[in-house]
Design an enzyme around this catalytic site. Structure first.
Site, PDB file in Angstrom:
ATOM      1  N   GLU A 149       8.761 -67.638  82.545  1.00  0.00           N
ATOM      2  CA  GLU A 149       8.808 -66.395  83.332  1.00  0.00           C
ATOM      3  C   GLU A 149       7.829 -65.394  82.750  1.00  0.00           C
ATOM      4  O   GLU A 149       7.547 -65.393  81.549  1.00  0.00           O
ATOM      5  CB  GLU A 149      10.228 -65.839  83.356  1.00  0.00           C
ATOM      6  CG  GLU A 149      10.888 -65.633  81.996  1.00  0.00           C
ATOM      7  CD  GLU A 149      10.519 -64.335  81.332  1.00  0.00           C
ATOM      8  OE1 GLU A 149      10.016 -63.434  82.027  1.00  0.00           O
ATOM      9  OE2 GLU A 149      10.734 -64.219  80.120  1.00  0.00           O
ATOM     10  N   PHE A 150       7.308 -64.530  83.621  1.00  0.00           N
ATOM     11  CA  PHE A 150       6.370 -63.490  83.208  1.00  0.00           C
ATOM     12  C   PHE A 150       6.833 -62.146  83.774  1.00  0.00           C
ATOM     13  O   PHE A 150       6.081 -61.430  84.430  1.00  0.00           O
ATOM     14  CB  PHE A 150       4.959 -63.823  83.682  1.00  0.00           C
ATOM     15  CG  PHE A 150       4.445 -65.142  83.186  1.00  0.00           C
ATOM     16  CD1 PHE A 150       3.954 -65.272  81.902  1.00  0.00           C
ATOM     17  CD2 PHE A 150       4.486 -66.263  84.001  1.00  0.00           C
ATOM     18  CE1 PHE A 150       3.490 -66.502  81.436  1.00  0.00           C
ATOM     19  CE2 PHE A 150       4.027 -67.493  83.548  1.00  0.00           C
ATOM     20  CZ  PHE A 150       3.528 -67.615  82.253  1.00  0.00           C
ATOM     21  N   LYS A 205       3.460 -69.281  77.938  1.00  0.00           N
ATOM     22  CA  LYS A 205       4.337 -68.117  77.849  1.00  0.00           C
ATOM     23  C   LYS A 205       4.113 -67.362  76.542  1.00  0.00           C
ATOM     24  O   LYS A 205       3.958 -66.132  76.524  1.00  0.00           O
ATOM     25  CB  LYS A 205       5.795 -68.566  77.964  1.00  0.00           C
ATOM     26  CG  LYS A 205       6.825 -67.510  77.595  1.00  0.00           C
ATOM     27  CD  LYS A 205       6.789 -66.310  78.515  1.00  0.00           C
ATOM     28  CE  LYS A 205       7.895 -65.340  78.157  1.00  0.00           C
ATOM     29  NZ  LYS A 205       7.890 -64.144  79.015  1.00  0.00           N
ATOM     30  N   CYS A 261      11.355 -59.656  74.233  1.00  0.00           N
ATOM     31  CA  CYS A 261      10.324 -60.697  74.315  1.00  0.00           C
ATOM     32  C   CYS A 261       9.242 -60.592  73.243  1.00  0.00           C
ATOM     33  O   CYS A 261       9.122 -61.470  72.388  1.00  0.00           O
ATOM     34  CB  CYS A 261       9.687 -60.667  75.705  1.00  0.00           C
ATOM     35  SG  CYS A 261      10.815 -61.118  77.038  1.00  0.00           S
ATOM     36  N   ARG A 329      16.961 -53.314  72.620  1.00  0.00           N
ATOM     37  CA  ARG A 329      16.570 -54.339  71.667  1.00  0.00           C
ATOM     38  C   ARG A 329      15.181 -54.044  71.115  1.00  0.00           C
ATOM     39  O   ARG A 329      14.220 -53.881  71.862  1.00  0.00           O
ATOM     40  CB  ARG A 329      16.606 -55.720  72.329  1.00  0.00           C
ATOM     41  CG  ARG A 329      18.019 -56.248  72.529  1.00  0.00           C
ATOM     42  CD  ARG A 329      18.035 -57.552  73.281  1.00  0.00           C
ATOM     43  NE  ARG A 329      17.673 -57.384  74.682  1.00  0.00           N
ATOM     44  CZ  ARG A 329      17.689 -58.389  75.571  1.00  0.00           C
ATOM     45  NH1 ARG A 329      18.032 -59.603  75.192  1.00  0.00           N
ATOM     46  NH2 ARG A 329      17.361 -58.154  76.832  1.00  0.00           N
TER      47      ARG A 329
END
Length: 452
Positions: A149-150, A205, A261, A329
């Site tokens: 996923e992006f 990714k 991420c 986060r």
């Protein structure tokens, strides 16, 4: 198409909902009964613009459902998407226990051919592990696919519905054709679906996130040097970002990247390099600079108060790691709050969406206000940490009246230096010269208020 998505975090919930929006029958699975029941009632555990409305509409149309029964969801689906977390372990590597555990459960529940898709961010070689685990747990045929996923938090729904590209790492033409059918409705504008081998998809990714993180740390490194030599990073940014080879995105100086991420993916890629006998020199510097950028901001605050912030009150605007999310986060706000609390300071914080999440972290160690202006009452300084739109054009006259001292430390370079000085603020930002406030006559003040 029949799809099950395992994991209802940012990625799984957005993916499942958006796939349902295109007419697919989607079951989202989670092992948290309370979370599943809340989703069934239309209560979304995260803030992501547009997501709640899509969940409610697709649930009503019975295209989207939620369950804790993984076995049943797998039996009803052709495509089984793994979207569980891969948190950072102490050594920087990705914790794959949830991913591999889910893969084993999917394989055990299969009653025929399935496509097992990893949408979780996983190191190169994870698909091989999944294939081995699945083969041990089932006699049925299956394919393993990497479909990274992006998504940008704060724009995840739009990113999924209108992707720049879709990357499919598949080990068979059959699996690729199924995935191409799944994503066809999202790519009608001509953006590509890219077919590649699985290991390349897994690496894509990490490479994408690492490159974007590098751009952020690069511009922050330049901002630090600009402060040393007296240059203005905003002008430097304009000078380089208009070069088509460089571009403007992810070149805003500030307090570094955060979220779920970039921090863990950079560290995981560094760890992958170490495991394969290759030192990732650039990414090690990227990671180090990201940490240092926040410490430099804290040092700037402490230097102004000559190291003594005990019993000083700081208004803090912005708790989330970025606008349009409630995610804390790896947020810069956490580092700043913890450092100032350790020095005896008091914090009055406001965030449009993240205050409830912050309460779970800080409890009553800091105060939470209902409005941005309320946070300013009797504040010795304002710390602007997250660049929410509503902070861009505040009422500066009102701010000065509320604050004990007209001092702003702007970690996002939201305001014009000269105007802040004319408004009577002491203003310190990132990569640009600070300014001491000056008193202005009423004519000049009126000109500032009206913008004339």
């Amino acid at each position: 198409m029949k799809v099950c998505v395992v994991g209802t975090g940012y990625v799984g919930l957005v993916a499942g909902t958006c796939l349902a929006e295109m007419g697919n029958d989607v079951v989202c699975v989670d092992n948290n009964p309370a979370k599943i029941e809340a989703l069934r009632q239309g209560h979304v555990p995260i803030y992501e613009p547009g997501l709640e409305e899509l969940i409610r509409s697709n649930t009503k149309e019975e295209r989207l459902s939620f369950t804790t029964d993984l076995d049943e969801a797998v039996r009803k689906a052709l495509i089984c998407i793994i979207a569980v977390g891969t948190p950072e372990k102490e050594d920087g590597s990705a914790d794959l226990s949830a991913v591999l555990g889910v893969a084993r459960q999917i394989a055990s529940a299969m009653d025929g051919y399935r496509v097992i898709v990893t949408k979780s961010t996983v190191p190169v070689g994870t698909a091989d592990q999944i294939r081995t685990i699945a083969a041990e747990a089932t006699k049925h045929e299956f394919s393993v696919v990497s479909n990274p996923e992006f998504l940008k938090q704060g724009a995840a729904v739009d990113d999924f519905l209108k992707p720049d590209r879709v990357v499919i790492g598949a080990d068979s033409q059959r699996a690729f054709d199924i995935m191409r059918e799944l994503y066809g409705p999202f790519l009608r504008t001509g953006n590509p679906i890219i077919n590649m081998d699985i290991k390349s998809a897994e690496m894509t990714k990490y490479a994408a996130n690492a490159f974007l993180a590098t751009k952020i740390s690069f511009i922050n490194e330049m901002s630090t040097l600009c402060e040393k030599v007296g240059a203005d990073i905003s002008m430097v940014r304009t000078g380089i970002s208009t070069d088509n080879r460089i571009g403007p995105q992810f070149l805003f100086p500030g307090l570094g990247y955060g979220g779920s991420c970039f921090p863990k993916d950079v560290k995981a890629l560094i760890k992958t390099g170490q495991e394969n006998g290759h030192q990732m020199n650039i990414l090690e510097a990227v990671d180090q600079k990201n940490d240092q950028q926040r410490l430099d901001f804290i040092d700037k605050i402490l230097a102004y108060f000559e190291g003594d912030v005990k019993d000083k009150t700081f208004a803090l605007w912005g708790l989330a790691f970025k606008p349009r999310t409630d995610d804390l986060r790896e947020a810069p706000s956490k580092t700043i709050i913890e450092a100032l609390l350790a020095k005896g300071a008091k914090i009055r914080a406001f965030d449009p969406k993240a205050s409830m999440v912050a309460r779970q972290i800080f409890g009553n160690q800091i105060a939470y206000t209902e409005t941005a202006y309320e946070a300013l009452e009797e504040a010795d300084a304002l710390l602007l940490v997250t660049e929410w739109n509503e902070f861009r054009r505040p009422d500066f006259d009102k701010m000065k009246k509320l604050m004990k001292r007209a001092v702003i430390f702007d970690g996002r370079n939201q305001y014009e230096i000269e105007r802040m000085g004319r408004r009577g603020f002491e203003y310190y930002c990132v990569g640009r010269p600070g300014v001491d406030g000056v008193e202005v006559d009423e004519t000049e003040a009126q000109r500032e208020r009206t913008g004339v």
